[in-house]
Design a protein around this motif. Structure first.
Motif, short mmCIF file in Angstrom:
data_model
loop_
_atom_site.label_atom_id
_atom_site.label_comp_id
_atom_site.label_asym_id
_atom_site.label_seq_id
_atom_site.Cartn_x
_atom_site.Cartn_y
_atom_site.Cartn_z
N CYS A 1 52.95 37.39 20.03
CA CYS A 1 53.15 37.22 21.31
C CYS A 1 53.29 38.38 22.20
CB CYS A 1 54.63 36.20 21.48
SG CYS A 1 54.17 34.81 21.18
N ALA A 2 53.83 39.64 21.76
CA ALA A 2 53.87 40.95 22.39
C ALA A 2 52.53 41.62 22.79
CB ALA A 2 54.58 41.76 21.67
N ILE A 3 51.43 41.03 21.67
CA ILE A 3 50.27 41.65 21.85
C ILE A 3 49.42 40.93 22.88
CG2 ILE A 3 47.98 41.81 20.79
CD1 ILE A 3 49.72 42.80 18.32
N ALA A 4 49.58 39.60 22.70
CA ALA A 4 48.83 38.46 23.70
C ALA A 4 49.59 38.90 25.16
CB ALA A 4 49.24 37.17 23.30
N GLY A 5 50.84 39.20 25.16
CA GLY A 5 51.35 39.55 26.63
C GLY A 5 50.88 40.50 27.11
N TRP A 6 50.71 41.48 26.17
CA TRP A 6 50.30 42.94 26.80
C TRP A 6 48.94 42.97 27.28
CZ3 TRP A 6 46.38 46.46 24.85
CH2 TRP A 6 46.45 47.44 25.42
N VAL A 7 48.07 41.96 26.54
CA VAL A 7 46.53 41.93 26.79
C VAL A 7 46.50 41.20 28.28
CG1 VAL A 7 44.48 40.87 26.11
CG2 VAL A 7 45.69 42.23 24.48
N LEU A 8 47.24 39.86 28.35
CA LEU A 8 47.33 39.17 29.38
C LEU A 8 47.80 39.99 30.82
CD1 LEU A 8 48.17 35.52 28.12
CD2 LEU A 8 46.00 36.40 28.97
N GLN A 9 48.97 40.77 30.56
CA GLN A 9 49.29 41.46 31.61
C GLN A 9 48.41 42.52 32.29
OE1 GLN A 9 52.59 41.20 32.97
NE2 GLN A 9 51.55 42.13 34.41
N TRP A 10 47.69 43.40 31.12
CA TRP A 10 46.87 44.13 31.41
C TRP A 10 45.79 43.57 32.31
CZ3 TRP A 10 41.76 44.89 29.83
CH2 TRP A 10 41.29 46.36 30.31
N THR A 11 45.05 42.26 31.82
CA THR A 11 44.08 41.57 32.47
C THR A 11 44.50 41.09 34.00
OG1 THR A 11 43.30 40.95 30.39
CG2 THR A 11 42.61 39.81 32.30
N SER A 12 45.71 40.69 34.03
CA SER A 12 46.11 40.17 35.42
C SER A 12 46.27 41.10 36.25
CB SER A 12 47.49 39.35 35.27
OG SER A 12 48.43 40.16 35.04
N GLN A 13 46.81 42.46 35.92
CA GLN A 13 46.96 43.50 36.78
C GLN A 13 45.47 44.06 37.10
OE1 GLN A 13 49.04 46.40 34.72
NE2 GLN A 13 51.27 45.32 35.33
N ARG A 14 44.39 43.90 36.24
CA ARG A 14 43.24 44.26 36.61
C ARG A 14 42.45 43.31 37.69
NH1 ARG A 14 43.00 49.40 35.58
NH2 ARG A 14 43.43 49.92 33.39
N VAL A 15 42.50 42.09 37.46
CA VAL A 15 42.00 41.10 38.36
C VAL A 15 42.72 41.30 39.89
CG1 VAL A 15 42.12 38.64 38.80
CG2 VAL A 15 41.50 39.48 36.33
N THR A 16 44.15 41.66 39.90
CA THR A 16 44.69 41.50 40.98
C THR A 16 44.44 43.04 41.82
OG1 THR A 16 46.83 42.55 40.09
CG2 THR A 16 46.82 40.02 40.50
N ARG A 17 44.23 44.00 41.08
CA ARG A 17 43.66 45.18 41.54
C ARG A 17 42.20 44.93 42.15
NH1 ARG A 17 45.76 49.50 37.17
NH2 ARG A 17 48.00 49.29 37.87
N ALA A 18 41.38 44.28 41.50
CA ALA A 18 39.97 44.09 41.93
C ALA A 18 39.90 43.06 43.13
CB ALA A 18 39.31 43.44 40.76
N LYS A 19 40.98 42.42 43.12
CA LYS A 19 41.10 41.59 44.56
C LYS A 19 41.36 42.50 45.97
CE LYS A 19 41.94 37.18 42.29
NZ LYS A 19 42.85 36.01 42.30
N ARG A 20 42.08 43.32 45.69
CA ARG A 20 42.53 44.38 46.83
C ARG A 20 41.47 44.90 47.61
NH1 ARG A 20 48.06 46.53 44.42
NH2 ARG A 20 49.04 44.66 43.98
#
Length: 132
Positions: free
Chosen positions: A113-132
C-alpha cells in the motif's frame, strides 16, 4: 474463472471506496492534504495488515486485503526456498520471524500500500501540475 474475477472486482471496488473516503477525510481535516493519497493508502495498509494478522487462523483473514495476503504468501514461500530449509518437516521455523505467517502479511500489506500510495500520489501531483 469468471466468478473469481467478479469477486475480485467487487473487492477492488470496496477497497477503492474506502481509500477515496480516507483521502477525502484527510483533505477535509487539513492534515497534509498535499500527501492525502499516500497517507490514505498507508493508513489502509496498516489497518488492513493488522486486521489480517488478527484474523489470521480463519479462512476469512484474506478479506481485509487480498493483495497484501497474496504478496505475503509469495514472500513466505520465497523465504523458505531461499533462506530456509524447504525439505524440513518444520520449514516454517527455518526462516526469520518476520517472514513467517502471519507477520509477513502485515509487512506485505503496509509495503504494498505504501508503494501504491507513493506511485498514485506522484501521478496525481503530475496530473494536477499539467492542468495548471
Amino acid at each position: 474463472m469468471v466468478r473469481f474475477l467478479i469477486t475480485l472486482s467487487v473487492f477492488v471496488a470496496v477497497y477503492a471506496v474506502i481509500i477515496i473516503a480516507l483521502t477525502w477525510l484527510i483533505q477535509h481535516v487539513r492534515v497534509a492534504s498535499r500527501y492525502a493519497v499516500f497517507l490514505s493508502l498507508l493508513i489502509f495498509g496498516v489497518v488492513t495488515g493488522i486486521l489480517v494478522v488478527w484474523l489470521w487462523p480463519l479462512d476469512s483473514s484474506v478479506l481485509p486485503n487480498i493483495f497484501g495476503v497474496w504478496l505475503g504468501d509469495w514472500i513466505y514461500h520465497r523465504a523458505i526456498a531461499w533462506m530456509g530449509d524447504p525439505n524440513s518437516a518444520q520449514a516454517h521455523n527455518t526462516i526469520p520471524w518476520f517472514f513467517q505467517n502471519p507477520q509477513v502479511y502485515a509487512i506485505a500489506s503496509v509495503g504494498l500500500c505504501a508503494i501504491a500510495g507513493w506511485v498514485l500520489q506522484w501521478t496525481s501531483q503530475r496530473v494536477t501540475r499539467a492542468k495548471r
